[in-house]
Design a protein around this motif. Structure first.
Motif, PDB file in Angstrom:
ATOM      1  N   GLU A   1      -5.683   0.755   1.340  1.00 51.37           N
ATOM      2  CA  GLU A   1      -6.128   0.181   2.607  1.00 51.37           C
ATOM      3  C   GLU A   1      -5.012  -0.522   3.359  1.00 51.37           C
ATOM      4  N   LYS A   2      -3.997  -1.002   2.634  1.00 46.65           N
ATOM      5  CA  LYS A   2      -2.871  -1.708   3.247  1.00 46.65           C
ATOM      6  C   LYS A   2      -1.585  -1.282   2.548  1.00 46.65           C
TER       7      LYS A   2
ATOM      8  N   ASP B   1      -0.927  -1.522  -1.196  1.00 42.86           N
ATOM      9  CA  ASP B   1      -1.786  -0.749  -2.094  1.00 42.86           C
ATOM     10  C   ASP B   1      -1.113   0.501  -2.637  1.00 42.86           C
TER      11      ASP B   1
END
Length: 334
Positions: free
Chosen positions: A175-176, A179
């Motif tokens: 997600e970011k 990650d």
């Protein structure tokens, strides 16, 4: 019918046959795994009725193995029956909630996958590898490689404590930027000796020769864009060693390869590469570029004082030429 029409018809028929064959294999695997689960349940229930459980269980499995092999041929050794027993004990809660009949199975992997998974004692770790196998369509060989390279520990060590539990519930979720990172990268498949002398060009060439393996090690969502990508300004040319695109994060990922200890110049160089891609290459709807300096020896102090406090674009990560010690990583994680 023209040659072109014949070819199109052939391709359509071939796709139907191929899809059917795959469906048959999946259904056979599901039926086999569920049957083995039921055998494991029967063995456990039979043991519970025995007076001297340990001795009784051993004798029962030997006799059952002989009888089944005589009736159906190989495949029912004592060790395999023990795996079926352990399979039931490890997964009984899941299947009791999901299965109403013997051929309705929540299991999505082959029996060989589950045999490998049963060798993992920690429940959270086993669940993580199962999820990753399903999501990434890992072969048994790839599962073994990821386990031996301590993927679970390396991802967990790169996360905050409250995020580690999520690994056993959802697997690796992208997600970011952080990650996609691991605590370090294991490149044993390149065949480089830990203490051997090799150049950065040798390092890059080895990666290109094993690009599929390298992308599996990088993780989810990576697409290869190119090597030695050149850009020029004020008469000077610069080259990015490896350029990838991550479709999950929707951004470019730049890799710079270093065979020595990380320096602040390495970080500064990557900052320039990232700035260039952000300002000149990426589209407005794409997310900021990520830069990773892959080095033989990380220097956390240099990273800390060279980059902004809330940096989410540039990272330095070590690589290992040999498989790490799982025990050491487990202790570090604990």
């Amino acid at each position: 019918m023209s040659t072109g029409q014949s070819f199109i018809l052939f391709e359509k028929v071939k796709n139907i046959v191929t899809d059917t064959q795959r469906a048959v294999v999946r259904n056979v695997n599901a039926a086999m795994v569920c049957a083995y689960f039921q055998i494991g349940r029967m063995i456990v229930e039979d043991e519970q009725e025995g007076s001297e459980r340990a001795y009784y269980a051993k004798e029962t499995l030997v006799k059952l193995s002989l009888a089944l092999n005589q009736e159906f041929g190989k495949g029912y050794s004592v060790s395999n029956l023990e795996y079926m027993r352990n399979f039931y004990l490890a997964y009984q809660d899941r299947i009791s909630q999901s299965v109403t009949g013997i051929f309705q199975s929540p299991f999505l992997l082959s029996w060989t996958h589950y045999v490998q998974l049963l060798k993992i004692k920690d429940n959270d770790e086993r669940t993580f590898y199962e999820i990753e196998c399903v999501n990434n369509n890992w072969s048994v060989r790839e599962l073994q490689r990821q386990f031996n390279s301590a993927l679970y520990e390396r991802i967990a060590l790169s996360k905050e404590k409250d995020e580690v539990r999520q690994l056993s519930q959802s697997g690796q979720v992208i997600e970011k930027p952080a990650d996609i990172l691991k605590s370090h990268y294991v490149l044993e498949f390149l065949g480089l000796q830990e203490n051997a002398k090799y150049s950065e060009s040798d390092f890059e060439a080895a990666i290109i020769n094993k690009l599929e393996n390298f992308m599996l090690e990088l993780g989810k969502g990576f697409l290869f864009e190119g090597r030695q990508r050149r850009f020029t300004f004020d008469g000077d040319s610069f080259f990015v060693d490896l350029v990838f695109y991550n479709r999950l994060l929707r951004c470019f990922v730049l890799l710079d390869l270093k065979i020595g200890r990380l320096t602040h110049q390495d970080i500064g160089q990557m900052q320039m590469y990232v700035n260039y891609y952000d300002r000149k290459i990426k589209l407005p709807e794409e997310n900021p570029t990520i830069g990773i300096v892959l080095c033989k020896e990380e220097n956390r102090t240099v990273v800390e004082f060279t980059l902004p406090e809330h940096n989410e674009q540039i990272f330095a990560k070590e690589y290992k030429a040999v498989l790490p010690s799982k025990d050491a990583l487990k202790k570090q994680l604990e």
